[in-house]
Design a protein around this motif. Structure first.
Motif, short mmCIF file in Angstrom:
data_model
loop_
_atom_site.label_atom_id
_atom_site.label_comp_id
_atom_site.label_asym_id
_atom_site.label_seq_id
_atom_site.Cartn_x
_atom_site.Cartn_y
_atom_site.Cartn_z
N LEU A 156 8.63 -3.52 0.30
CA LEU A 156 7.35 -3.77 -0.19
C LEU A 156 5.99 -4.03 0.37
CD1 LEU A 156 8.07 -6.78 -3.08
CD2 LEU A 156 8.51 -4.92 -3.25
N ALA A 157 5.54 -2.88 0.45
CA ALA A 157 4.13 -2.98 1.06
C ALA A 157 3.32 -4.01 2.15
CB ALA A 157 2.86 -2.43 -0.02
N ASN A 158 2.84 -5.63 1.22
CA ASN A 158 2.79 -6.40 1.67
C ASN A 158 3.95 -6.95 2.64
OD1 ASN A 158 4.84 -7.27 0.07
ND2 ASN A 158 3.56 -8.42 -1.47
N MET A 159 5.36 -6.19 3.14
CA MET A 159 5.81 -6.84 3.47
C MET A 159 5.34 -6.35 5.25
SD MET A 159 9.29 -7.32 1.98
CE MET A 159 9.87 -8.50 0.73
N LYS A 175 6.37 -8.86 8.04
CA LYS A 175 5.93 -10.52 8.13
C LYS A 175 7.15 -11.10 7.40
CE LYS A 175 2.49 -9.30 5.71
NZ LYS A 175 1.03 -8.76 5.25
N SER A 229 11.63 -11.10 10.39
CA SER A 229 10.14 -11.00 10.79
C SER A 229 10.01 -10.39 12.53
CB SER A 229 9.75 -11.38 10.45
OG SER A 229 9.93 -13.12 11.26
N ASP A 246 3.53 -5.50 8.30
CA ASP A 246 2.74 -6.06 9.81
C ASP A 246 2.23 -4.76 9.61
OD1 ASP A 246 1.31 -7.59 11.29
OD2 ASP A 246 3.04 -8.29 12.08
#
Length: 222
Positions: free
Chosen positions: A217-220, A207, A174, A222
């Motif tokens: 994934l998109a939610n990873m 992140k 990250s 930042d």
């Protein structure tokens, strides 16, 4: 009312026929494009409901003389009327191709015996061939479908199995600035960012930590 190719340049006859107000089918064998333009103007003056059929008047018709591309030219020149095809070739394949090119009317001759006297019989379809032609045309009409290119519901199973995702080519910590050489494109589980968006990841950070071969994934992001 059918007008044969041999009468397509008989403009007085065409005009009188058009005045009757019945739907007209005009075959266009043996004519030039300039003549067909005059045919269109003559009929259109009196009758709005007619079709022009691309036709080559030879029996049987050699495939090299069919000139299906005339259908496209008629569609361009006369966009307000349906364009069709009158075929004298042997078999059904070329007529099916005409439908795939947008022919809205098809004319074929039918015989009970191709060996009967007269070359028209040789260029005609027997009843079983006519039935085959109708089935093939209906199949092609169904297959023409929509001009909108998109992933269809029937493709979901294939996409679930084979659809590719962006995955980590190496372990990524990250906060590290992402570069293209950190990614690969593979069948990933779960499905991640699609390959067409891989360039959008360059310069961004994750992140979370990911291991090699993990889906991105998109939610990873930042």
């Amino acid at each position: 009312m059918k007008v044969a190719s041999c009468d397509a340049n008989n403009f007085h006859y065409l005009g009188e026929t058009a005045k009757k107000g019945r739907p007209m089918v005009v075959s266009t064998g043996m004519q030039s494009m300039e003549t067909i333009r005059q045919v269109y103007r003559t009929v259109k003056e009196h009758n709005q409901t007619f079709t022009l059929l691309q036709c080559t008047s030879a029996y049987p018709l050699d495939p090299k003389d069919v000139n299906l591309r005339v259908i496209t030219e008629y569609q361009r020149e006369f966009p307000d009327i349906p364009i069709g095809y009158s075929g004298h070739e042997q078999g059904v394949h070329i007529t099916v191709a005409a439908v795939a090119m947008g022919a809205k009317v098809v004319e074929r001759h039918v015989t009970l015996d191709k060996t009967w006297k007269g070359n028209d019989h040789e260029a005609s379809l027997e009843p079983s061939e006519l039935a085959e032609l109708v089935r093939a045309i209906r199949l092609v009409e169904t297959a023409m479908g929509s001009p909108v290119k998109q992933m269809l519901p029937c493709e979901k199973n294939c996409h679930d199995k084979l659809g590719k995702s962006v995955v980590a080519k190496v372990a990524i910590r990250s906060g590290v600035v992402l570069s293209l050489d950190m990614f690969a494109v593979k069948v990933g589980e779960p499905k991640g960012i699609p390959p067409e968006n891989i360039q959008q990841l360059v310069g961004k950070k994750l992140k979370v930590d990911v291991d090699a071969d993990d889906s991105i994934l998109a939610n990873m992001i930042d």
